[in-house]
Design an enzyme around this catalytic site. Sequence first.
Site, mmCIF file in Angstrom:
data_model
loop_
_atom_site.group_PDB
_atom_site.id
_atom_site.type_symbol
_atom_site.label_atom_id
_atom_site.label_comp_id
_atom_site.label_asym_id
_atom_site.label_seq_id
_atom_site.Cartn_x
_atom_site.Cartn_y
_atom_site.Cartn_z
ATOM 1 N N LYS A 1 0.852 -1.182 0.000
ATOM 2 C CA LYS A 1 0.000 0.000 0.000
ATOM 3 C C LYS A 1 0.889 1.233 0.000
ATOM 4 O O LYS A 1 1.722 1.414 0.894
ATOM 5 C CB LYS A 1 -0.900 -0.015 1.235
ATOM 6 C CG LYS A 1 -1.779 1.213 1.360
ATOM 7 C CD LYS A 1 -2.777 1.053 2.497
ATOM 8 C CE LYS A 1 -3.577 2.320 2.693
ATOM 9 N NZ LYS A 1 -4.529 2.216 3.809
ATOM 10 N N LYS B 1 -2.309 -1.482 -3.828
ATOM 11 C CA LYS B 1 -3.152 -0.293 -3.732
ATOM 12 C C LYS B 1 -2.322 0.973 -3.840
ATOM 13 O O LYS B 1 -1.323 1.066 -3.132
ATOM 14 C CB LYS B 1 -3.867 -0.346 -2.381
ATOM 15 C CG LYS B 1 -4.715 0.836 -2.049
ATOM 16 C CD LYS B 1 -5.301 0.637 -0.685
ATOM 17 C CE LYS B 1 -6.043 1.893 -0.305
ATOM 18 N NZ LYS B 1 -6.537 1.840 1.023
HETATM 19 C C1 PBG Z 1 -7.508 3.065 5.743
HETATM 20 C C2 PBG Z 1 -7.784 3.052 4.287
HETATM 21 C C3 PBG Z 1 -7.617 4.071 3.326
HETATM 22 C C4 PBG Z 1 -8.140 3.569 2.124
HETATM 23 C C5 PBG Z 1 -8.560 2.266 2.388
HETATM 24 N N1 PBG Z 1 -8.315 1.967 3.718
HETATM 25 C C6 PBG Z 1 -7.149 5.461 3.466
HETATM 26 C C7 PBG Z 1 -5.741 5.773 3.754
HETATM 27 O O1 PBG Z 1 -4.882 4.924 3.942
HETATM 28 O O2 PBG Z 1 -5.482 6.959 3.846
HETATM 29 C C8 PBG Z 1 -8.237 4.307 0.817
HETATM 30 C C9 PBG Z 1 -9.242 3.776 -0.144
HETATM 31 C C10 PBG Z 1 -9.575 4.681 -1.275
HETATM 32 O O3 PBG Z 1 -8.949 5.732 -1.494
HETATM 33 O O4 PBG Z 1 -10.511 4.336 -1.991
HETATM 34 N N2 PBG Z 1 -6.191 3.217 6.107
#
Ligand code: PBG
Length: 326
Positions: free
Chosen positions: A195, A248
């Site tokens: 991520k 992601k």
């Molecule tokens: C929680 C999380 C996030 C997203 C999914 N789980 C936000 C982040 O890490 O700031 C983002 C999902 C999206 O942008 O659609 N940490």
Amino acid sequence: MVFPEYRPRRLRKNSAFRALISETHLRPDQFVFPLFVVPGKKIRQEIPSMPGIFRLSVDQLAAEARECLKLGIRAVILFGLPEKKDGVGSGAHAKNGIIQLAIRELKNTVPELLVITDVCLCEYTDHGHCGCLIDNEVDNDATLEILAKTALSHAEAGADMVAPSDMMDGRVAEIRAALDENNFQEVPIMSYAVKYASAFYGPFRDAADCAPQFGDRKSYQMDPANSREALREATLDVDEGADILIVKPAVAYVDIISRLREEFDLPVAAYHVSGEYAMIKAAAERGWIDGDKVMEETLLSIRRAGADIIITYCAKEMAKILAERR
Ligand code: PBG
């Protein structure tokens, strides 16, 4: 084979030929649809930066879930906005927390739908970081215990699968151990293994009210410049017991999806995130692109890169288009 013996256009002549040699397919059962759950009743509130996506109160979930099933979408992932936030994200593992209520509602009303839960603290902490703080730094090891508690509370409420998205080191092992010790050996972990610290999460942070109140997430999420590091992150999660690996965001990271596909034999999921969705919607709204076609092309690119599963806000719209075509 060279021209004129080989003419690639022969097999592009009509749609039946094109369908015959089509290499990549989109099916609604490859999609996971994200749901934002809020406290209250009869709430169905559109998210301004994500047209077509709504914050829903618990009583609205069954109808939404039935609509997904009807379209062939068989899995959702839940995000919660708690009533109250605090320094350590207690709301994330409250027995009657927003997600725990949502899971029970969905499993009671539409048991055949797979309920996946995002395991993270940023929606539940008043500072908006994904873990608890010591001296204004997110403390890795102190956070692990809270994450494990959160995942366990989701399993206890009936979640089919948990998806840790916090990016703390060692959290897959910690969550696996907590689940196993409590007789949830059968609950899989879909890990956000890779991520990135991405600006594409902008609309989500509004939707889930979880923007960090100071600093950024660069000390725990990955640097967009790195790809070898993605393999190290994924290897760790595999060794710790992950069942599915998530990359992601998706489109800006198709190279990473494709490397993970080659290097690992676990299912790979791609999270087509809020900003990627919002860009399509915004350009389509201005008439600058054909939104439906760009959506399909985008999802195909993610599948072509090697993702088995796509978590996407486009799930319902794409499923409708696919159904109309048949
Ligand atoms: C929680 C999380 C996030 C997203 C999914 N789980 C936000 C982040 O890490 O700031 C983002 C999902 C999206 O942008 O659609 N940490």
